[in-house]
Design an enzyme around this catalytic site. Structure first.
Site, PDB file in Angstrom:
ATOM      1  N   ASP A  19      -0.373   4.442   0.927  1.00  0.00           N
ATOM      2  CA  ASP A  19      -0.741   5.479   1.887  1.00  0.00           C
ATOM      3  C   ASP A  19       0.089   5.336   3.156  1.00  0.00           C
ATOM      4  OD1 ASP A  19      -2.215   3.065   2.616  1.00  0.00           O
ATOM      5  OD2 ASP A  19      -3.298   4.299   4.059  1.00  0.00           O
ATOM      6  N   ASP A  36       6.414   2.032   5.995  1.00  0.00           N
ATOM      7  CA  ASP A  36       5.146   1.321   6.021  1.00  0.00           C
ATOM      8  C   ASP A  36       4.178   2.083   5.114  1.00  0.00           C
ATOM      9  OD1 ASP A  36       2.887  -0.117   6.632  1.00  0.00           O
ATOM     10  OD2 ASP A  36       2.676   0.667   8.669  1.00  0.00           O
ATOM     11  N   HIS A  39       0.847  -1.211   0.000  1.00  0.00           N
ATOM     12  CA  HIS A  39       0.000   0.000   0.000  1.00  0.00           C
ATOM     13  C   HIS A  39       0.875   1.251   0.000  1.00  0.00           C
ATOM     14  CE1 HIS A  39       0.552   1.006   4.356  1.00  0.00           C
ATOM     15  NE2 HIS A  39       0.664  -0.297   4.493  1.00  0.00           N
ATOM     16  N   HIS A  60       4.722   4.442  11.982  1.00  0.00           N
ATOM     17  CA  HIS A  60       3.691   5.413  12.369  1.00  0.00           C
ATOM     18  C   HIS A  60       4.208   6.508  13.291  1.00  0.00           C
ATOM     19  CE1 HIS A  60       0.204   2.312  11.610  1.00  0.00           C
ATOM     20  NE2 HIS A  60       1.103   2.344  10.633  1.00  0.00           N
ATOM     21  N   ASP A 119       4.593  -6.252   3.781  1.00  0.00           N
ATOM     22  CA  ASP A 119       4.136  -5.228   4.731  1.00  0.00           C
ATOM     23  C   ASP A 119       4.536  -5.564   6.163  1.00  0.00           C
ATOM     24  OD1 ASP A 119       2.903  -2.893   5.507  1.00  0.00           O
ATOM     25  OD2 ASP A 119       0.872  -3.700   5.463  1.00  0.00           O
ATOM     26  N   GLU A 134      -4.816   1.588   3.116  1.00  0.00           N
ATOM     27  CA  GLU A 134      -4.662   0.417   3.997  1.00  0.00           C
ATOM     28  C   GLU A 134      -4.608   0.835   5.454  1.00  0.00           C
ATOM     29  OE1 GLU A 134      -2.345  -2.700   6.294  1.00  0.00           O
ATOM     30  OE2 GLU A 134      -1.971  -0.558   6.003  1.00  0.00           O
ATOM     31  N   GLU A 135      -3.991   1.978   5.721  1.00  0.00           N
ATOM     32  CA  GLU A 135      -3.787   2.406   7.111  1.00  0.00           C
ATOM     33  C   GLU A 135      -5.096   2.769   7.816  1.00  0.00           C
ATOM     34  OE1 GLU A 135      -1.257   1.957   8.697  1.00  0.00           O
ATOM     35  OE2 GLU A 135       0.509   2.046   7.419  1.00  0.00           O
TER      36      GLU A 135
END
Length: 412
Positions: free
Chosen positions: A83, A144, A81, A383, A201, A178-179
């Site tokens: 995003d 990520d 992903h 994150h 991932d 995805e997040e």
């Protein structure tokens, strides 16, 4: 041999594009800025020689690397992903490259005294002597899952330039959102056309995962009655106190900071309120489906008990399932995990098979008919400002993709 500088340059070109998703948006992708990288990736896939490159109205990207063998080979896929998490800013990412990491503290930002220290982040000890890409302490990095995208793109490019490596048809998929739990929602499994796939991932080198949490969200609303505090006796109902009672009635040690491995939890991640009304936002997680149901039942029962205690419907709760443990869908086709494990072993990478304490696009895709284990992408501390990725880990992940393709194409 994967060119180290090439993979660094490619990764940095991705992470410097802000693609933060937004859970409060109703569009797909949830932010307009995700299109900037999505369009770039589609053009790059064409430029490296991929076939059937498409990007749909929701920014889902797909492409094909045709088979270069004559015999029948399963069609496999690799998915990541683009995003990044809404938990921390991704605006103006300034990656820092740490050559030959010396195993000591890394000053991310001297002005703000932000330190990436192995005393706290012990995984750093694994990467002494390697090249690390970090943040400047003011944003997340975006490994990520832009590390995963970089690895898939680089692997496809490598296979195209090295046709002596035999492989079947390979599908590539890059997804938005995805997040915020929507990465697979509009993924066209039939169009993708793979027998199985792998999400790139994961985190640490060697991670190979085919179990994840069962997941739900819970929104608890508490109604109160606001009255002037000087004349409130027998009249005021303070929703904040009742909300606190609800919070304290759940098992205190069954929270993220007190659990690991297969242990589930209740996670209170948002509180908004005043005397008149308070809202609690929870997520519920458990690997075991029975325990997962019991957790949801516990919250429903607590709601009923407190309403009974206050003799009115003062609390309401809305629970929504989000995704389920992919193990149920992967176990019947365990050879897809075995191939990935063998690929790592042949590359002298120790497989770390363990449950995901979270979810991936693969967990939802597995229930949509595309079994989809998860493989490491190499990053750590996702994150947040302490996120980093070793370049050597991205190279190893790229090699694993190529080796899986090669092993899948063996006639036996």
């Amino acid at each position: 041999m994967i060119d180290k500088q090439h993979i660094i340059n490619r990764f940095i070109s991705y992470v410097t594009v802000d693609t933060q998703s937004n859970p409060d948006s109703g569009t797909t992708p949830s932010t307009e800025k995700q299109w900037h990288l999505a369009n770039k990736l589609a053009e790059e896939l064409k430029a490296i020689g991929m076939q059937d490159v498409s990007i749909d109205e929701n920014a889902y990207i797909m492409a094909t690397l045709p088979s270069n063998v004559m015999h029948d080979v399963p069609t496999i896929g690799f998915i990541s992903h683009f995003d990044t998490s809404p938990d921390f800013t991704a605006t103006n990412v300034k990656p820092q490259i740490i050559e030959k990491y010396n195993g000591q503290d890394i000053v991310l930002n001297a002005a703000e005294n932000i330190i990436l220290s192995p005393d706290y982040f012990e995984d750093l000890h694994l990467y002494k002597g390697q090249t690390l890409i970090t943040t400047d302490g003011t944003t997340l990095l975006g490994a990520d899952d832009k590390a995963g995208i970089c690895e898939i793109m680089t692997a496809m490019e490598y296979l195209i330039h090295h046709p002596k490596i035999k492989h079947g048809t390979i599908k590539v998929g890059f997804t938005p959102d995805e997040e915020i739990g929507r990465g697979a929602h509009k993924f066209d499994v039939k169009k993708f056309g793979a027998d199985w796939a792998y999400t790139m991932d994961g985190s640490q080198v060697g991670e190979l995962e085919y179990e994840n949490f069962n997941a739900a969200s819970a929104k608890v609303r508490v109604k109160g009655k606001s009255v002037h505090p000087g004349y409130a006796k027998g009249k005021m109902v303070n929703s904040l106190y009742i909300a606190t009672e609800f919070i304290n009635s759940l098992p205190r040690m069954e929270t993220p900071e007190h659990t690991d491995e297969y242990q589930g939890f209740f996670h209170l991640h948002g509180v908004k309120g005043d005397v008149e009304e308070t809202e609690l936002q929870y997520i519920i997680r458990d690997h075991n489906l029975g325990h997962f149901k019991a957790r949801k039942d516990m919250m429903l029962k607590l709601t009923d008990e407190l309403n009974s205690q206050y003799e009115e419907d003062i609390i309401s709760i809305e629970i929504k399932d989000q995704y389920f443990n992919m193990r149920e869908k992967v176990e019947p086709v365990m050879h897809i995990v075995d191939i990935a494990e063998e690929a790592m072993k042949q590359l002298d990478i120790k497989p770390l098979i363990k449950p995901i304490r979270g979810g991936t696009d693969g967990s939802q895709l597995s229930y949509m008919g595309l079994p989809c284990p998860n493989i490491f992408a190499g990053g750590h501390n996702f994150h947040g400002r302490y996120e980093y990725v070793p370049v050597e880990s991205m190279i190893k992940a790229t090699q694993v993709i190529c080796k899986i393709a090669e092993l899948t194409a063996l006639e036996n």
